[in-house]
Scaffold this motif. Sequence first.
Motif, PDB file in Angstrom:
ATOM      1  N   LYS A 184       0.847  -1.189   0.000  1.00 14.32           N
ATOM      2  CA  LYS A 184       0.000   0.000   0.000  1.00 14.32           C
ATOM      3  C   LYS A 184       0.889   1.247   0.000  1.00 14.32           C
ATOM      4  CE  LYS A 184      -3.682  -2.091   2.853  1.00 14.32           C
ATOM      5  NZ  LYS A 184      -4.376  -2.005   4.156  1.00 14.32           N
ATOM      6  N   PRO A 185       0.403   2.375  -0.478  1.00 14.89           N
ATOM      7  CA  PRO A 185       1.154   3.624  -0.323  1.00 14.89           C
ATOM      8  C   PRO A 185       1.430   3.858   1.163  1.00 14.89           C
ATOM      9  CG  PRO A 185      -0.629   3.932  -1.881  1.00 14.89           C
ATOM     10  CD  PRO A 185      -0.837   2.572  -1.267  1.00 14.89           C
ATOM     11  N   GLY A 186       2.687   4.147   1.493  1.00 13.34           N
ATOM     12  CA  GLY A 186       3.070   4.294   2.898  1.00 13.34           C
ATOM     13  C   GLY A 186       3.426   2.984   3.567  1.00 13.34           C
ATOM     14  N   GLY A 187       3.274   1.862   2.831  1.00 11.98           N
ATOM     15  CA  GLY A 187       3.636   0.557   3.380  1.00 11.98           C
ATOM     16  C   GLY A 187       5.139   0.405   3.502  1.00 11.98           C
ATOM     17  N   GLN A 188       5.557  -0.507   4.387  1.00  9.31           N
ATOM     18  CA  GLN A 188       6.977  -0.701   4.646  1.00  9.31           C
ATOM     19  C   GLN A 188       7.481  -2.041   4.121  1.00  9.31           C
ATOM     20  OE1 GLN A 188       7.883  -0.116   8.911  1.00  9.31           O
ATOM     21  NE2 GLN A 188       9.161   1.575   8.196  1.00  9.31           N
ATOM     22  N   TRP A 189       8.724  -2.020   3.644  1.00  7.64           N
ATOM     23  CA  TRP A 189       9.429  -3.253   3.280  1.00  7.64           C
ATOM     24  C   TRP A 189      10.574  -3.398   4.275  1.00  7.64           C
ATOM     25  CZ3 TRP A 189       9.537  -5.211  -2.295  1.00  7.64           C
ATOM     26  CH2 TRP A 189      10.210  -6.444  -2.385  1.00  7.64           C
ATOM     27  N   LEU A 190      10.520  -4.410   5.129  1.00 10.68           N
ATOM     28  CA  LEU A 190      11.570  -4.691   6.100  1.00 10.68           C
ATOM     29  C   LEU A 190      12.512  -5.718   5.502  1.00 10.68           C
ATOM     30  CD1 LEU A 190       9.376  -5.030   9.323  1.00 10.68           C
ATOM     31  CD2 LEU A 190      10.385  -2.965   8.340  1.00 10.68           C
ATOM     32  N   VAL A 191      13.806  -5.451   5.544  1.00 15.70           N
ATOM     33  CA  VAL A 191      14.750  -6.305   4.840  1.00 15.70           C
ATOM     34  C   VAL A 191      16.009  -6.581   5.658  1.00 15.70           C
ATOM     35  CG1 VAL A 191      15.716  -4.284   3.669  1.00 15.70           C
ATOM     36  CG2 VAL A 191      16.127  -6.541   2.702  1.00 15.70           C
ATOM     37  N   PHE A 192      16.424  -7.849   5.628  1.00 19.25           N
ATOM     38  CA  PHE A 192      17.720  -8.283   6.151  1.00 19.25           C
ATOM     39  C   PHE A 192      18.201  -9.355   5.184  1.00 19.25           C
ATOM     40  CE2 PHE A 192      20.136 -11.341   8.865  1.00 19.25           C
ATOM     41  CZ  PHE A 192      21.228 -10.521   9.109  1.00 19.25           C
ATOM     42  N   GLU A 193      19.177  -9.011   4.328  1.00 18.73           N
ATOM     43  CA  GLU A 193      19.523  -9.899   3.221  1.00 18.73           C
ATOM     44  C   GLU A 193      21.026  -9.961   2.967  1.00 18.73           C
ATOM     45  OE1 GLU A 193      17.770 -11.921   1.435  1.00 18.73           O
ATOM     46  OE2 GLU A 193      15.754 -11.373   2.088  1.00 18.73           O
ATOM     47  N   HIS A 194      21.459 -11.088   2.408  1.00 18.33           N
ATOM     48  CA  HIS A 194      22.817 -11.195   1.876  1.00 18.33           C
ATOM     49  C   HIS A 194      22.931 -10.292   0.652  1.00 18.33           C
ATOM     50  CE1 HIS A 194      22.449 -15.547   3.475  1.00 18.33           C
ATOM     51  NE2 HIS A 194      23.100 -14.834   4.361  1.00 18.33           N
ATOM     52  N   VAL A 195      24.089  -9.676   0.477  1.00 17.43           N
ATOM     53  CA  VAL A 195      24.306  -8.846  -0.703  1.00 17.43           C
ATOM     54  C   VAL A 195      25.734  -9.006  -1.219  1.00 17.43           C
ATOM     55  CG1 VAL A 195      22.591  -7.065  -0.173  1.00 17.43           C
ATOM     56  CG2 VAL A 195      24.914  -6.857   0.741  1.00 17.43           C
ATOM     57  N   LYS A 196      25.921  -8.600  -2.437  1.00 14.56           N
ATOM     58  CA  LYS A 196      27.251  -8.580  -3.042  1.00 14.56           C
ATOM     59  C   LYS A 196      28.145  -7.621  -2.265  1.00 14.56           C
ATOM     60  CE  LYS A 196      29.393  -7.931  -7.585  1.00 14.56           C
ATOM     61  NZ  LYS A 196      29.114  -7.623  -9.021  1.00 14.56           N
ATOM     62  N   THR A 197      29.377  -8.032  -1.992  1.00 13.94           N
ATOM     63  CA  THR A 197      30.286  -7.173  -1.244  1.00 13.94           C
ATOM     64  C   THR A 197      30.529  -5.853  -1.960  1.00 13.94           C
ATOM     65  OG1 THR A 197      32.486  -6.981  -0.245  1.00 13.94           O
ATOM     66  CG2 THR A 197      32.334  -8.245  -2.290  1.00 13.94           C
TER      67      THR A 197
END
Length: 267
Positions: A184-197
């Motif tokens: 939704k507009p104003g909705g949140q995406w919470l993220v904890f992820e592996h990533v490229k160095t």
Amino acid sequence: MPTISEEAGPLDLLRPLRLLAYSAFYIIPTIFYSLLAFNFQPFYSFDNFKEAWFARFWGFFGPLSREYAAPAVMPLLQNSASGVCLDIGPGSGEWLYLFARANNKDITKIYGVEPNRGMHKLLRENAVKAGLGDVYEIVGCGAEELGAKAGFEKGSIDTIITVQCLCSIPTPEKIIRDLYPYLKPGGQWLVFEHVKTKYQGDVVAYWQEMVNIVWPHFFNGCDITRPTDEWLLQAGEWEEVSLKAGNGEGKWDTIPHIIGSLTKKRS
């Protein structure tokens, strides 16, 4: 096991080898207990076997992984999710205690999108333990099938949660773009992820590429070289972005993380 907040050193380059060894150990128990239960499904294809193997391994390693990452993940997730939530790739549900109703009273529904059915029994048990039995619903399909198979509507989700799952989802860049409209507009995406160095040109960048040749086969398709943070930023318009590197992570981390939240732009 050290916590993610501890400063890494050159010896941390060896950490992926230890994790690969843990995973490899569970090949034999997977074969033994499948035969003991007269369950021959894992032997029909290599993909079936890897799914059963990872489910058994993660039942052991998931709680250890949670303990390792908890200092970074707890401040992100605890009390942050609200409304209708999409929990993408929750695995066996090792993070569900963070969504306990006592601490997240604004949660009305959580959909756990987990295609690996070998995880569903433990995922359901952990949902009940967290007091979420009445609001947690397991969706047994991939994130790319939410509209076609699960009937989700665009703009219907308040919170998307991705914790160490975008590294193993097929076509992640496309799926991130596809998930964005569900917020939704104003909705949140919470993220904890592996990533490229971010240390391209340093030893760790070449080592990460070498480790990643075998890593996906031992960790359910996990690719530790994906620029997931960049894909998230490019997925759509964000009103607020709060992303940072894992606490204490630096030039010696072969499996670095990105942690934080993105808030979708309001109309």
